[in-house]
Design an enzyme around this catalytic site. Structure first.
Site, PDB file in Angstrom:
ATOM      1  N   LYS A 229      56.865 -28.318  47.887  1.00 42.08           N
ATOM      2  CA  LYS A 229      55.778 -28.789  47.030  1.00 42.08           C
ATOM      3  C   LYS A 229      55.326 -30.170  47.493  1.00 42.08           C
ATOM      4  O   LYS A 229      56.133 -30.933  48.017  1.00 42.08           O
ATOM      5  CB  LYS A 229      56.285 -28.922  45.576  1.00 42.08           C
ATOM      6  N   ARG A 303      61.660 -16.358  39.538  1.00 40.94           N
ATOM      7  CA  ARG A 303      61.730 -14.922  39.251  1.00 40.94           C
ATOM      8  C   ARG A 303      62.916 -14.267  39.930  1.00 40.94           C
ATOM      9  O   ARG A 303      63.393 -13.222  39.485  1.00 40.94           O
ATOM     10  CB  ARG A 303      60.400 -14.247  39.634  1.00 40.94           C
TER      11      ARG A 303
HETATM   12  N1  BES Z   1      58.620 -24.147  38.714  1.00 41.51           N
HETATM   13  C1  BES Z   1      57.421 -23.645  39.262  1.00 41.51           C
HETATM   14  C2  BES Z   1      56.328 -23.433  38.225  1.00 41.51           C
HETATM   15  C3  BES Z   1      55.801 -24.670  37.506  1.00 41.51           C
HETATM   16  C4  BES Z   1      54.592 -25.209  37.887  1.00 41.51           C
HETATM   17  C5  BES Z   1      56.469 -25.228  36.439  1.00 41.51           C
HETATM   18  C6  BES Z   1      54.092 -26.327  37.221  1.00 41.51           C
HETATM   19  C7  BES Z   1      55.973 -26.345  35.778  1.00 41.51           C
HETATM   20  C8  BES Z   1      54.784 -26.889  36.162  1.00 41.51           C
HETATM   21  C9  BES Z   1      57.664 -22.310  39.936  1.00 41.51           C
HETATM   22  O1  BES Z   1      58.920 -22.157  40.523  1.00 41.51           O
HETATM   23  C10 BES Z   1      56.675 -22.178  41.037  1.00 41.51           C
HETATM   24  O2  BES Z   1      56.737 -22.938  41.965  1.00 41.51           O
HETATM   25  N2  BES Z   1      55.780 -21.177  40.943  1.00 41.51           N
HETATM   26  C11 BES Z   1      54.812 -20.928  41.928  1.00 41.51           C
HETATM   27  C12 BES Z   1      54.769 -19.444  42.191  1.00 41.51           C
HETATM   28  C13 BES Z   1      53.889 -19.050  43.353  1.00 41.51           C
HETATM   29  C14 BES Z   1      54.479 -19.557  44.643  1.00 41.51           C
HETATM   30  C15 BES Z   1      53.771 -17.546  43.376  1.00 41.51           C
HETATM   31  C16 BES Z   1      53.469 -21.417  41.418  1.00 41.51           C
HETATM   32  O3  BES Z   1      53.163 -21.198  40.234  1.00 41.51           O
HETATM   33  O4  BES Z   1      52.740 -22.032  42.187  1.00 41.51           O
HETATM   34 MN    MN Z   2      58.992 -22.911  42.509  1.00 44.23          MN
END
Ligand code: BES
Ligand code: MN
Ligand code: ZN
Length: 450
Positions: A229, A303
């Site tokens: 990220k 997930r």
């Molecule tokens: N922990 C994140 C989701 C999240 C985003 C929580 C913002 C709190 C605030 C999760 O693990 C994630 O990174 N999800 C990705 C999934 C994608 C790669 C399919 C996302 O939502 O970008």
């Molecule tokens: Mn994530």
């Protein structure tokens, strides 16, 4: 904060329903009163509800700090549910997270809410106190940073907090997780030097009745892994265990109220990090259920851990229902902002109960459609599934992915990514930082379910 049944106090909180006198949502000092009297604008009396009371009372502690009031007497509300909402609003308005920075106003804060006894109020306030202490525990866990709060310390804190209330807490390390076949979970944990932990908290208030299961996403840090990220997006990822903190807070509340219910909370806790041993894009991994998963993004890690948590919980406890709580997708923030959690289910009856419980708790949950057609999006050419579902409907495909790991137990998935943490200001009736969202709703669900 505490409550006391007394009329003695150094200030009065006086609801005003006449909006000409005090506008709804505003606070005003009564001029010339012999005791400090705060007029609390609540709007039209006929339209008054607990959500309004919570929000308006949330602002009061900030105001009262100016006057160093220890004990305030609540006037003018008779319904125990509304008085409890006022107490909870005050409690949340008083909350500060002081693990890393001293609360400068600590001794200026409201200590006691004085109330007049009415039928049923004592029980309702006792319940509120249990709920609020439990939500404070949740907030403490979420607000704590990853340098202090990692799988082993999370497990330890859960044990210390829950066992005195009669909750049995079992903690398993990597070896046991391997024996249990939690392969998808362990793949995510691989890149971290912190040992992953399986946390199982059991509260048995109903003999040998089946358990209700609460499952929480327990990423104590989510860097994204090799799909790393950007720094700004990573900043709050110490809170990626908010689902875990919520289910631990909920089982705490159930135990504090000694509900005659059986509940198990399950958390697979780990960090998602970058390292030579970390899982990679293109990897095809297995899972507790045996389904294979192609890794299209190492950042869709939640997930994977939840897939194993759900299938393990279903197999180990044969629960009568399962609810998982997870900061799962950024997409839910796009869809619902920081106002509501998103939900996906395999069972509309359980969903109805979840929505009713949320309504009682004044917590907002919105159900997404779980159409079959969305399942196309996470099909893989070389594995049973892939861990992403493309750009569209990201919260739904994430939810349906989880559903692939549930056999036949009624299940609801709650995506709380938008509502569990606010970096810079409070969103009444939730304090700044961790909100504690969901503890109350899950408590109501457990209490209401047969
Ligand atoms: N922990 C994140 C989701 C999240 C985003 C929580 C913002 C709190 C605030 C999760 O693990 C994630 O990174 N999800 C990705 C999934 C994608 C790669 C399919 C996302 O939502 O970008
Ligand atoms: Mn994530
Ligand atoms: Zn995550």
């Amino acid at each position: 904060m505490r409550y006391e049944f007394t009329a003695e106090a150094d200030a009065i909180l006086r609801p005003v329903f006449d909006k000409e006198k005090v506008k709804k949502g505003t606070l005003r000092l009564e001029p010339g009163a012999d005791r400090l009297t705060l007029l609390v604008g609540l709007g039209e009396k006929e339209k008054l509800n607990s959500a309004t009371v919570r929000e308006v009372f949330f602002a009061i502690p900030g105001e009262l700090c100016k006057y160093e009031v220890d004990k305030a007497l609540l006037e003018g509300l008779e319904d125990p549910a509304l008085i409890a909402a006022a107490f909870e609003g005050l409690w949340m308005g008083n909350y500060v997270f002081s693990r890393y920075k001293k609360d400068e106003l600590a001794d200026k804060r409201l200590k006691v809410l004085a109330v007049q006894e009415v039928e049923g109020l004592k029980e309702r306030l006792e319940e509120s106190e249990g709920l609020m202490e439990s939500a404070d525990f949740t907030r403490y866990l979420v607000n704590s940073r990853a340098i202090d709060l990692y799988p082993e310390t999370l497990a330890q804190l859960a044990k210390e907090e829950l066992e005195p209330l009669g909750v049995e807490v079992e903690i398993l390390g990597r070896d046991k997780a391997e024996e249990l076949g939690l392969k998808a979970f362990l793949a995510v944990a691989e890149g971290s030097d912190k040992e992953p932990q399986v946390i199982v908290a059991k509260y048995t208030g109903a003999g040998d009745a089946p358990y209700g299961a609460l499952i929480g996403k327990g990423l104590t840090y989510d860097s994204g892994g090799y799909d790393i990220k950007p720094g700004s997006g990573m900043f709050t990822m110490f809170g990626d265990m908010a689902g875990a903190a919520t289910v631990l807070g909920a089982i705490r509340a159930v135990a504090a109220s000694k509900l005659e219910k059986n509940v198990v909370a399950v958390v697979l806790a780990c960090e998602n990090m970058v390292d030579g041993s970390a899982y990679k894009n293109g990897d095809i991994i297995s899972s507790h259920l045996g389904k294979t998963i192609e890794i299209e993004s190492t950042d869709a890690e939640g997930r994977l851990t939840l897939a194993d948590a759900l299938s393990y919980t279903e197999e180990a406890f044969a629960p009568s229902y399962m609810v998982d709580v997870a900061t799962l997708t950024g997409a839910v923030v796009v869809a619902l902002g920081d106002v509501a959690a998103g939900a996906v289910t395999n069972n509309e009856e359980l969903m109805k109960d979840v929505l009713a419980a949320a309504d009682q708790a004044d917590e907002l949950i919105w159900e997404f459609p779980a159409y079959e057609a969305y399942k196309e999006q996470y099909k893989s050419k070389f594995a049973d599934l892939k861990n992403t579902g493309g750009r569209g409907a990201g919260t739904i495909t994430a939810g349906l992915f989880l559903g692939e790991f549930v056999k036949d137990t009624p299940w609801v998935h709650l995506d709380v990514a938008g509502v569990t943490y606010r970096s810079d200001k409070a969103k009444p009736p939730y304090p700044m930082g961790a909100s504690g969202f969901g503890v109350h709703a899950l408590y109501r669900l457990v209490k209401n379910r047969e």
